[in-house]
Design an enzyme around this catalytic site. Structure first.
Site, PDB file in Angstrom:
ATOM      1  CG  ASP A   1      -1.903   1.523   1.502  1.00 50.37           C
ATOM      2  OD1 ASP A   1      -1.829   2.406   0.668  1.00 50.37           O
ATOM      3  OD2 ASP A   1      -2.435   1.764   2.504  1.00 50.37           O
TER       4      ASP A   1
ATOM      5  CG  ASP B   1      -9.310   4.890   0.584  1.00 49.06           C
ATOM      6  OD1 ASP B   1      -9.094   4.736   1.477  1.00 49.06           O
ATOM      7  OD2 ASP B   1      -9.107   3.656   0.060  1.00 49.06           O
TER       8      ASP B   1
ATOM      9  CD  GLU C   1      -4.835   3.657  -2.260  1.00 51.32           C
ATOM     10  OE1 GLU C   1      -6.099   4.309  -2.571  1.00 51.32           O
ATOM     11  OE2 GLU C   1      -4.209   3.843  -3.044  1.00 51.32           O
TER      12      GLU C   1
END
Length: 642
Positions: free
Chosen positions: A8, A193, A170
């Site tokens: 990430d 998110d 993501e």
């Protein structure tokens, strides 16, 4: 082959994860820290860098040499960076080709080169954990990253020494981390998110072990950094007021100096984090200047009042994603929260109320959620995973899928904006519609608009507007072919988006087989407006855009009809009766007058033009029949039949 890790690469923090014995986990560094601040310090001209927590501490002492939040600049040109985005403590400079660079000790660093330094640390941490080289990775990006930004992310991974096996959205990765593949068939999930620099809302559906993104919407320029900036602005005003009250004058250049602003930003971020679990926090900054120290209590209520409007900006994106998925909030099974900013009680309450998730109880630890508060008619607000780690864990699961470790899950993403070509008249012809599942391949056949063209310009566009000029330009290239009358050449154009979301465009001359293939990299040569603005403008201007398209199409038809009529008259005007000749010329003039109604806005009197063209078609029907008879007679004479 090397094992594959999941990374990430965040705006604020980055993490590297793997799957060990079937269990996803985040890899800690040598100091036991699982989270690495995405901060890079340049101590000298040698190229050596300091990355992570140590660089974060130097951000206060040497702000001009310490780079943070660089993800926001990935894949974007200097002209696309808004003035408020340039409000960082390190220098930004345009290169000769318009790309954005970050000067440090005589060298200009591209944003992806800075990100590569963060990824190198991720690689080193993984190699320390495994005790062997690690050269393959899955890297996540915001769902709303465009093609240039995805390519820049992939390039950063390659510069760090990775083979980037997959670029994954993501929110989609987070759904894997939450174990949502275990839900019942046809379950629908919203992934909210909100990270340090970006926001995404994605709607996913589970079909036979396949996660399919139904819709996605978001803002690549909205996140926790914006909250920090708002708190810093507040603290600056408070410092100014407190110093004046104390009778101490602080010069404006000192008040706005990078060193002072960096200390305030560090304090603002720390206060924001504490106020997720506490109702008030003491901010103490001794010797902010040699003669002045600052101290103030900041309450959760004050913080929420400061940033409420920023959180509220996510609402329109959530509603847009639901509308694109053709769903109401109550049709969702779960809403999951991802990104460190979603720890904030205000965010959790906002999301719960927006989606009708649950009743809330304020506690010292924030918002407590559980089955006893869940309303059966609404979705469940799922906060079971660590929001900081969910995306990295999902990337690790995707890496395990690619390695063959998990065989019952497949991940499908979508392209967030339509992709197409500019056609004659300045219109956009969509090849791949918005929200198409990727990987995807589609194409069309095109021909020439003018006689004896020897090439065709392929102008690739991304966006939702009808006119080419209102969309993003991803790149241009030319394909050559033999000159021929208009309408004769045939050029096939094919768009292919791979599993990483990278676009490749192929153009082929069908007669000769000659073809050109172009990978759309950092070729965005217009201002990079926010993606959500593109979608909102397409709705706002839908009627005028449709009117413009209809006018342009009618105008093209009118010009074709005029050209054909004039050509016919030039060949046989002497053979026609004068009255009929005058009638045709009057109909031609009517079309020309209708075309003259086009104002600067690009759309004229459509009904008048359509009526004039219809009248010209009707008027010239005897002329067409006369020419057909004449051509038939000539052919028969040539064959000696008459």
């Amino acid at each position: 082959m090397s094992r594959i890790v999941g990374i990430d690469l965040g705006t604020t923090n980055s993490l590297v994860a793997t799957v060990d014995s079937g269990i996803p986990l985040v890899i800690a560094d040598a100091q036991g820290r699982r989270i690495t601040p995405s901060v890079v310090h340049f101590p000298s001209a040698t190229g050596d860098t300091i990355v992570g927590a140590e660089a974060g501490r130097l951000r206060v002492l040497k702000p001009a040499e310490t780079v943070y939040s660089v993800k926001r600049f990935m894949g974007r040109r200097s002209a696309e960076i808004l003035p408020e985005e340039r409000d960082v403590t390190y220098p930004l400079s345009p290169a000769g080709d318009g790309t954005l660079t970050i000067p440090a000790h005589g060298r200009n660093w591209l944003p992806e080169e800075v990100s590569a330094e963060v990824l190198k640390k991720m690689k080193a941490d993984a190699e320390l954990y495994f005790g062997e080289p690690v050269t393959r990775a899955v890297i996540t990006v915001p769902a709303y990253f465009n093609d240039a930004q995805r390519n820049a992310t992939k390039r950063a991974g390659e510069l760090a020494g990775f083979t980037v096996e997959r670029i994954v959205n993501e929110p989609t990765a987070a759904a894997l981390a939450y174990g949502l593949d275990k839900l019942r068939e046809k379950s629908r999930i919203a992934v909210y998110d909100l990270g340090g620099g970006t926001f995404d809302l994605s709607i996913l559906e589970l079909n036979a072990g396949v996660f399919q993104v139904l819709a996605t919407n978001g803002n690549t320029r909205l996140g926790g950094d914006d909250l920090d900036k708002r708190i810093v602005e507040f603290l600056l005003a408070e410092v100014k007021t407190a110093s004046q009250t104390a009778g101490i004058a602080i010069a404006p250049e000192t008040l706005n100096s990078p060193a002072l602003v960096s200390r305030l930003r560090e304090a603002a971020e720390a206060a924001k984090i504490k106020l997720s679990t506490e109702t008030e926090v003491e901010i103490a900054l001794p010797f902010l200047t040699p003669e002045f120290s600052f101290q103030r209590t900041l309450t959760r209520a004050e913080l929420e009042n400061l940033v409420r409007d920023i959180i509220a900006r996510t609402r329109s994106h959530c509603l847009r994603a639901l509308a694109d998925a053709k769903l109401e909030a109550k049709a969702l099974d779960q809403v999951i929260l991802v990104g460190g900013q979603t720890r904030m009680p205000l965010v959790r309450k906002f999301v719960g109320e927006l989606f009708g998730c649950a009743d809330f109880e304020e506690t010292r630890g924030g918002i407590r959620l559980g089955t006893e508060y869940h309303r059966p008619e609404g979705p469940q607000l799922n906060t079971s995973q660590n929001p900081d780690e969910a995306v990295a864990l999902g990337a690790a699961i995707q890496a395990e899928i690619l390695s063959g470790g998990f065989k019952n899950i497949l991940l499908l993403d979508v392209t967030p904006l339509s992709l197409g070509l500019e056609t004659f008249g300045g219109l956009m012809n969509v090849i791949i519609p918005r929200n198409s599942t990727i990987p995807v391949k589609a194409g069309e056949l095109f021909t020439t608009a003018m006689d004896f063209q020897h090439n065709m310009l392929i102008h690739v566009l991304q966006g939702e507007r009808e006119r080419a000029k209102d969309n993003w330009s991803l790149g241009k290239f030319t394909i050559e072919f033999e000159p021929a009358p208009r309408g004769v050449p045939r050029v096939g154009v094919q768009f292919e988006i791979d599993a990483n979301g990278i676009l490749r465009v192929l153009a082929r001359d069908t007669r000769t087989g000659r073809e050109t293939v172009v990978e759309m990299k950092s070729a965005v040569d217009v201002e990079d407006a926010a993606v959500q603005q593109m979608v909102e403008e397409s709705v706002e201007h839908a009627f005028e855009d449709l009117a413009a398209r209809r006018w342009i199409e009618a105008k093209l038809k009118a010009n074709d009809t005029l050209t054909a009529t004039r050509k016919a008259l030039a060949g046989c005007a002497d053979e026609l009766e004068q009255n009929y000749n005058d009638k045709i010329n009057a109909a031609v003039l009517a079309v020309e007058n209708a075309l003259a109604t086009e104002p600067a806005s690009g759309s004229g009197d459509l009904k008048k033009l359509q009526a004039a063209v219809a009248e010209l078609d009707e008027t010239t029907r005897p002329l067409a029949e006369f020419l057909m008879d004449k051509a038939m007679e000539a052919m028969l004479r040539k064959r000696g039949l008459i």
